[in-house]
Scaffold this motif. Structure first.
Motif, PDB file in Angstrom:
ATOM      1  N   LYS B 339       1.844  -0.902   7.385  1.00  0.00           N
ATOM      2  CA  LYS B 339       1.971  -1.863   6.290  1.00  0.00           C
ATOM      3  C   LYS B 339       1.804  -1.085   4.997  1.00  0.00           C
ATOM      4  CE  LYS B 339       0.574  -6.466   5.068  1.00  0.00           C
ATOM      5  NZ  LYS B 339      -0.370  -7.549   5.223  1.00  0.00           N
ATOM      6  N   TYR B 340       2.771  -1.207   4.129  1.00  0.00           N
ATOM      7  CA  TYR B 340       2.718  -0.510   2.845  1.00  0.00           C
ATOM      8  C   TYR B 340       2.488  -1.535   1.756  1.00  0.00           C
ATOM      9  CZ  TYR B 340       4.859   3.092   5.657  1.00  0.00           C
ATOM     10  OH  TYR B 340       5.105   3.995   6.641  1.00  0.00           O
ATOM     11  N   ARG B 341       1.410  -1.322   1.000  1.00  0.00           N
ATOM     12  CA  ARG B 341       1.112  -2.272  -0.069  1.00  0.00           C
ATOM     13  C   ARG B 341       1.235  -1.553  -1.408  1.00  0.00           C
ATOM     14  NH1 ARG B 341      -4.276  -5.279   1.151  1.00  0.00           N
ATOM     15  NH2 ARG B 341      -5.062  -3.260   1.800  1.00  0.00           N
ATOM     16  N   GLU B 342       2.000  -2.122  -2.266  1.00  0.00           N
ATOM     17  CA  GLU B 342       2.258  -1.481  -3.554  1.00  0.00           C
ATOM     18  C   GLU B 342       1.023  -1.569  -4.435  1.00  0.00           C
ATOM     19  OE1 GLU B 342       5.772  -1.483  -6.881  1.00  0.00           O
ATOM     20  OE2 GLU B 342       4.966  -3.380  -6.195  1.00  0.00           O
ATOM     21  N   VAL B 343       0.748  -0.485  -5.161  1.00  0.00           N
ATOM     22  CA  VAL B 343      -0.350  -0.512  -6.131  1.00  0.00           C
ATOM     23  C   VAL B 343       0.225  -0.169  -7.498  1.00  0.00           C
ATOM     24  CG1 VAL B 343      -2.223   0.038  -4.553  1.00  0.00           C
ATOM     25  CG2 VAL B 343      -0.956   1.888  -5.603  1.00  0.00           C
ATOM     26  N   GLU B 344      -0.458  -0.647  -8.504  1.00  0.00           N
ATOM     27  CA  GLU B 344      -0.054  -0.306  -9.860  1.00  0.00           C
ATOM     28  C   GLU B 344      -1.333  -0.037 -10.646  1.00  0.00           C
ATOM     29  OE1 GLU B 344       1.810  -3.733 -11.531  1.00  0.00           O
ATOM     30  OE2 GLU B 344      -0.055  -4.845 -11.605  1.00  0.00           O
TER      31      GLU B 344
END
Lengths: 89, 429
Positions: B339-344
């Motif tokens: 699972k890839y979760r985007e971060v900013e």
């Protein structure tokens, strides 16, 4: 008075439906799309524009366009298509 | 009409094209003989098309000869034709049969055993007993006698009061209900001592002798309820003074008990929280993608999800599922779910009041972590720490007063010498 008229009188007297007594065809029309003919005597002619069906006394002519015979059973025919006229001859 | 079509499909039907001088004759004769014809159309002058059931083809030849028509089959529909095609493709038929057979075969084994409801009895123990009773992984399903295994579990394990064994698909669930055995009551001599600093609010003695009273300040380790019961005389003697003790030749021996009671005290906690006025960091944007890969040895095959991760910065969370190994056989196949979760990165500017509010919450949160179960907060106070030089940081200190039980049982070894029983050091840490 012919034999046929006698039979008609008799059927009215005994309240028996005419088609049984006189062997008449029973025609059911669904608008101009479908015609069920019961009690027929076979097809005499069939083209997409005209279907002639034999009945007890004479024949029945159905004209229209793109006529097809949906099914044929020994005593029932179903004609489908754009029916224009139904004529007894 | 649907039934009619279904019947046609099962029996099979063909579309024939009749050529001849008078195809109507052909149709009439067929209808008169009870052959069912449908969808009759006339594409040309001497041509007629009709559909007919497969079992009516044979008498049609005779009719064709008598009406001097010829007919040939243009379309074949139905199960018998599909069956014929399948017979030509032997491998496909074999594969289908093998598949069904394999499915049936593989689903007739017990593949997983799950134990639920056990707390004290270990799963390993339960499984070993179940194994002795004839429940093993990889056994045939119909060799499993659930009630026999249940009976064996109930007999061999005295700590359980009920066992249920269910078979569902290829999984066996062993449900355990353990007996509630009342623990042996500890009767060894013990004191109730304080675990933390505080002011005694209330003290309730079930057994033993209260050494502190309400309003006393106690420190950790201090005895609150003593397990030494001094006889009446000894207590009087003590009140009388130490000089009279020497006159009394043999004071009666004290009784040692397992002290019990509830001691509630007011306890203070401090918590600290700080919040910068300008906060920078990373946070999740809420967008994520999931990739499911099948890993065979070193090759990865993506079953679902994108080939390339559409985020520039992300956190990865990987879950690997493996097939259970059997004996020395390990299948080099595993399912990898990532699972890839985007971060900013973000920058948050707060004003001072807002920051104070957040810092206060953090400070209280820090206190909350220290508070034990069942503590009741009586009073809380938040103070902002003022620093001389102005800085981009708000520091808040929280003071929380709570009412909680501070007593804990502590065993002690009674002193054997009859003469010396000194309660005095007990009231001191």
């Amino acid at each position: 008075m012919t034999w046929r008229e006698w039979k008609k009188k008799l059927s009215e007297l005994l309240e028996i439906p005419n088609d049984v007594m006189l062997n008449l065809p029973r025609i059911v029309l669904m608008g101009n799309l479908q015609a069920f003919i019961e009690n027929h005597r076979g097809i005499l002619e069939y083209t997409p524009r005209i279907v002639r069906i034999g009945i007890e006394e004479g024949e029945l002519e159905i004209t229209g366009e793109n006529l097809i015979l949906r099914n044929i059973l020994p005593d029932e025919i179903c004609v489908e298509g754009m029916i224009k006229t139904i004529t007894f001859k | 009409m649907l039934l009619f079509r279904l019947m046609n499909f099962i029996i099979g039907y063909v579309t024939i094209t009749v050529r001849g001088e008078a195809p109507e004759k052909f149709i009439n004769m067929a209808a008169a003989r009870g052959i069912f014809l449908w969808d009759i159309a006339r594409p040309g002058e001497h041509v007629m098309r009709a559909s007919i059931r497969l079992n009516a083809i044979r008498p049609l030849r005779h009719i064709a000869r008598r009406t001097r028509c010829r007919f040939h089959i243009t379309r074949r529909v139905g199960l018998p034709f599909l069956w014929m095609r399948l017979l030509h493709r032997r491998a496909l038929a074999c594969g289908a049969i093998l598949f069904v057979l394999g499915l049936y075969l593989l689903s007739s084994f017990v593949w997983t055993i799950e134990v639920t409801g056990n707390n004290r009895v270990s799963s390993r123990e339960i499984l070993s007993v179940a194994s002795a009773a004839g429940l093993n992984r990889g056994m045939l399903k119909w060799n499993l006698d659930c009630s026999a295994v249940e009976k064996a579990l109930k007999e061999k394990l005295p700590a359980i009061s009920w066992a249920g064994v269910y078979l569902k698909g290829t999984k066996v669930t062993i449900e355990i209900v353990e007996k509630n055995i009342p623990g042996e009551k500890d009767q060894s001599p013990a004191h109730i001592v304080a675990v933390k600093e505080g002011i005694i609010k209330e003290i309730l003695v079930f057994n033993g002798r209260a050494v502190v009273k309400e309003g006393d300040t106690v420190v950790p380790g201090q005895v609150l309820i003593s397990g030494i019961l001094l006889p009446e005389t000894a207590e009087q003697e003590q009140q009388a003074g130490s000089e009279s003790r020497e006159n009394q030749p043999a004071p009666p021996r004290p009784v040692y008990v397992h002290a019990a009671g509830i001691v509630r005290a007011r306890v203070w906690y401090e918590g600290y929280g700080e919040v910068p006025l300008v906060e920078k960091g990373e946070r999740f944007t809420g967008r994520n993608v999931t990739r499911v890969c099948m890993k065979i040895k070193d090759r990865e095959i993506i079953l679902a999800g994108p080939a390339r991760i559409p985020f520039s910065r992300y956190r990865e969370q990987t879950d690997v599922k493996k097939l259970p190994s059997w004996r020395n056989l390990h299948l080099p196949v595993e399912l990898v779910i990532s699972k890839y979760r985007e971060v900013e990165s973000y920058r948050l500017v707060r004003d001072r009041a807002e920051a104070r509010c957040v810092a206060g919450e953090r400070a209280l949160q820090a206190v909350q972590e220290q508070l034990p179960q069942g503590a009741r907060v009586v009073h809380k106070q938040l103070d902002e720490l003022a620093v001389k030089s102005p800085e981009n940081l708000v520091r808040v200190k929280a003071f929380v007063e709570s009412l909680e039980e501070i007593g804990t049982v502590k065993n002690f070894v009674p002193e054997e010498e009859p003469g010396i029983e000194v309660p005095a050091p007990l009231s001191q840490p």
